[in-house]
Design an enzyme around this catalytic site. Sequence first.
Site, short mmCIF file in Angstrom:
data_model
loop_
_atom_site.label_atom_id
_atom_site.label_comp_id
_atom_site.label_asym_id
_atom_site.label_seq_id
_atom_site.Cartn_x
_atom_site.Cartn_y
_atom_site.Cartn_z
N TYR A 14 -3.15 -9.44 -38.36
CA TYR A 14 -2.44 -8.34 -37.69
C TYR A 14 -1.27 -8.83 -36.82
CZ TYR A 14 -6.60 -5.69 -38.95
OH TYR A 14 -7.63 -5.10 -39.64
N HIS A 19 1.39 -2.44 -35.04
CA HIS A 19 0.33 -2.13 -34.07
C HIS A 19 0.08 -3.29 -33.10
CE1 HIS A 19 -1.70 1.52 -33.48
NE2 HIS A 19 -2.84 1.28 -34.07
N TYR A 64 -10.30 -4.68 -30.88
CA TYR A 64 -9.52 -3.92 -31.83
C TYR A 64 -8.95 -2.68 -31.12
CZ TYR A 64 -11.14 -6.98 -35.47
OH TYR A 64 -11.40 -8.10 -36.21
N ASN A 66 -8.70 0.56 -31.52
CA ASN A 66 -9.39 1.82 -31.27
C ASN A 66 -10.44 1.74 -30.17
OD1 ASN A 66 -7.78 2.62 -33.36
ND2 ASN A 66 -9.45 3.04 -34.77
N ASN A 112 -4.33 5.79 -31.02
CA ASN A 112 -5.77 5.57 -30.83
C ASN A 112 -6.10 4.58 -29.72
OD1 ASN A 112 -6.58 7.44 -32.75
ND2 ASN A 112 -6.46 5.97 -34.41
#
Length: 174
Positions: A14, A19, A64, A66, A112
Amino acid sequence: MKLIVGLGNPDRKYERTYHNVGFRAVEKFADVIGACFTKRMCDGVVAESYYNGQKLLLLKPMTYMNLSGIAIRQIMQKFKIAIEDVFVFVDDIDLPLGKIRFRESGSAGTHNGLKSIVNELGDTNFKRIKIGVGRDEKFVDLADFVLSRIPDDKLEIIDKEIEEGIELLKSKLN
């Protein structure tokens, strides 16, 4: 003490995604003030430093995106940090690429990570430095877009936004 948070996802895959712009921003801020992310603490990785005589705690939640609010709540409780002393670097698909925005408080919108923070803290009065990443219409699913790799030409623009965001943060810490 001020808490400076960058939102993102912990896995290497990632690293260069939209994000993870929040992680990128807090890492660059750490470089600017001479801090290193060396400690695992409260579901996150932290760096400690001082800026203009104020103690700063920098955080990258390892939960993470969320679930980012969990690590933030844990750190705030451990160090007794007031919500007004929390700054969050976050990507924003609703801002065009090349734009940044500072908010003293507000709703989580569609993000989120911000939703998790609001849910965990039960409050919206934390500061946000939103880094515009825009949207790419070729992605039908927003999750596919925000988890996609940032092309070099767009990364240059985002890095300039991050520099602006860091200057903005420094002005708010004075």
